[in-house]
Design an enzyme around this catalytic site. Sequence first.
Site, PDB file in Angstrom:
ATOM      1  CG  LEU A 160      -1.966   0.585   0.824  1.00  0.00           C
ATOM      2  CD1 LEU A 160      -2.984   1.262   0.163  1.00  0.00           C
ATOM      3  CD2 LEU A 160      -2.659   1.275   2.218  1.00  0.00           C
ATOM      4  CG  HIS A 161       2.082   2.696  -3.134  1.00  0.00           C
ATOM      5  ND1 HIS A 161       1.657   1.657  -3.339  1.00  0.00           N
ATOM      6  CD2 HIS A 161       2.337   2.965  -4.333  1.00  0.00           C
ATOM      7  CE1 HIS A 161       1.177   1.533  -4.811  1.00  0.00           C
ATOM      8  NE2 HIS A 161       1.397   2.699  -5.357  1.00  0.00           N
ATOM      9  CG  HIS A 200      -0.051   8.145  -5.517  1.00  0.00           C
ATOM     10  ND1 HIS A 200       1.585   7.496  -6.843  1.00  0.00           N
ATOM     11  CD2 HIS A 200      -0.011   6.629  -5.873  1.00  0.00           C
ATOM     12  CE1 HIS A 200       0.985   6.740  -7.642  1.00  0.00           C
ATOM     13  NE2 HIS A 200       0.241   5.514  -6.983  1.00  0.00           N
TER      14      HIS A 200
END
Lengths: 305, 305
Positions: B243-244, B246
Amino acid sequence: MHSKLEQLLSKFIYIKTLQEDAVNKSSTLYGYIPLNGEKEVSKDNRAILHINNQILSAIDIQEYFNIRNTKDNDCYHWGEGSLKTKDDASPYKFNLIYPASDKHLSKYDYKNRNFQVIETPELYRNVVKPYIDYNIQEGSIQWVHNIIQGKTEQESIRFDEPDFLVLPDMKWTDETDLKNMYLLLLFKNYQFTSIRELCTKEHLTMLKNVKKFVENEILTRYGNTSIDKVKLYFHYQPSYYQLHLHIVHADNELNYKSMLLGKDCHFLDTVINNMEMMIDYYQKCNMVYYLTDTSELYKRLKEAM
Amino acid sequence: MHSKLEQLLSKFIYIKTLQEDAVNKSSTLYGYIPLNGEKEVSKDNRAILHINNQILSAIDIQEYFNIRNTKDNDCYHWGEGSLKTKDDASPYKFNLIYPASDKHLSKYDYKNRNFQVIETPELYRNVVKPYIDYNIQEGSIQWVHNIIQGKTEQESIRFDEPDFLVLPDMKWTDETDLKNMYLLLLFKNYQFTSIRELCTKEHLTMLKNVKKFVENEILTRYGNTSIDKVKLYFHYQPSYYQLHLHIVHADNELNYKSMLLGKDCHFLDTVINNMEMMIDYYQKCNMVYYLTDTSELYKRLKEAM
């Protein structure tokens, strides 16, 4: 105002280029048309000229000729013709917005000035809905009403159903070019200003029927395109406040700007799924989107926040 | 594999151009690097070379020189140097993916072949989750684990918190250029492969804390940028299964491709709001997105549907 497109164009005075698009090979120019000899640009004479199939420095345009007026609706005018530049003379298609409103212009003023809005149900009720009502009263969607009432663009209507009309988007100029399919499905009920107003089981049923109609009727007519090869979505905020569904080929690359994140697309299938889980989802949820700080809606929201 | 970037580049054999981007002024080239004198391209020697600050016909490249290897992580290599073409010699930055996997390649193969997926919770459980597990086992996010475990790219880490790291995206090369801000907030817990796995009150609290941290710590450090001037979003499907978030400036125009509708962005504020309304929203909802039919995930979904 519906006539003399040639005359309008011949008097177009260029101010600046709003957009040059290397992918679409098109230019959008801002200027004014002093029909009565005015010396200056004003709210009444501003114009936006969009030229297809050309990237050119607008300053180079020397002459428009052989102009054929293909369509008019309110302040929107379409045509074809040729134009002469220093080096060249070539055919083009164009559309002219005259007179152009603040809302028309702020659409192009998206550079450098995007701000996030988290629109709660309260902000919708207290600020956005009154703005929409005002906007409609001012006549900003008269051109949509003209279509729905059968007054204009009747030659563009591909399907006329009790609940909606289907017609090609202005950007889709060649309907045999399926890969660039771009249709609009325009709901007739004036109550549906945007997806915010979808909140009952009847509305949900209507959306599901629309999906079936797209699959069984519309896509069948357009080369038997499969339903998983199109993107079906609503914008929020939309460009105009009469509910319309975008039907765009999944491989369409020409019209990518309307698909950018800032425009905040909501897939029909997501809307249906959200309403299945919670029928009044679109009355209870926050809507997240970006507006330029020059837009009237943003100013009103900022005051209220 | 971590050495001799100059040697790798000197043996790069060009096959085709995957992408030329007039806005970013960059090219992405596909080829292979036959380190052991192989005569043909294979799974082991494929390479993707991305060159910044240049639009050029790859065939024209005659020589790379003065190459400085700035960073390596697994199959990813970064560097700077000069390149000589028929007409010119000029500085550039680049990154090289070698060896390049099917997944790396299918990312660029998006033309003409996008298909809609409506991922129900059942399809997630039966097809997508097993695919993600397989994908991770195969080492596709080893490079992410390297960062989280402190093995690589430590010089890029701007914030190191118990739950997450923050570092600039590879596309944001000049951190003084705030208008093009592009940061990634990388969650450390391997359990969070995507937003589908966010489903408890603790997760919701974590997301709200992330938002506060972005506002009070990260944006403060980057020119006191206001929270309504950034876009905070997750992709689904993401490019990699850790999970990231932006963090992109709202006026950023360089990186618009990652913001296209096809990439299916989900705003942090929408995720928070959905979970507030229904804590297990992301386990119950359908996810709508588009995949190329050459992708492994699409093939598996197609079989199951």
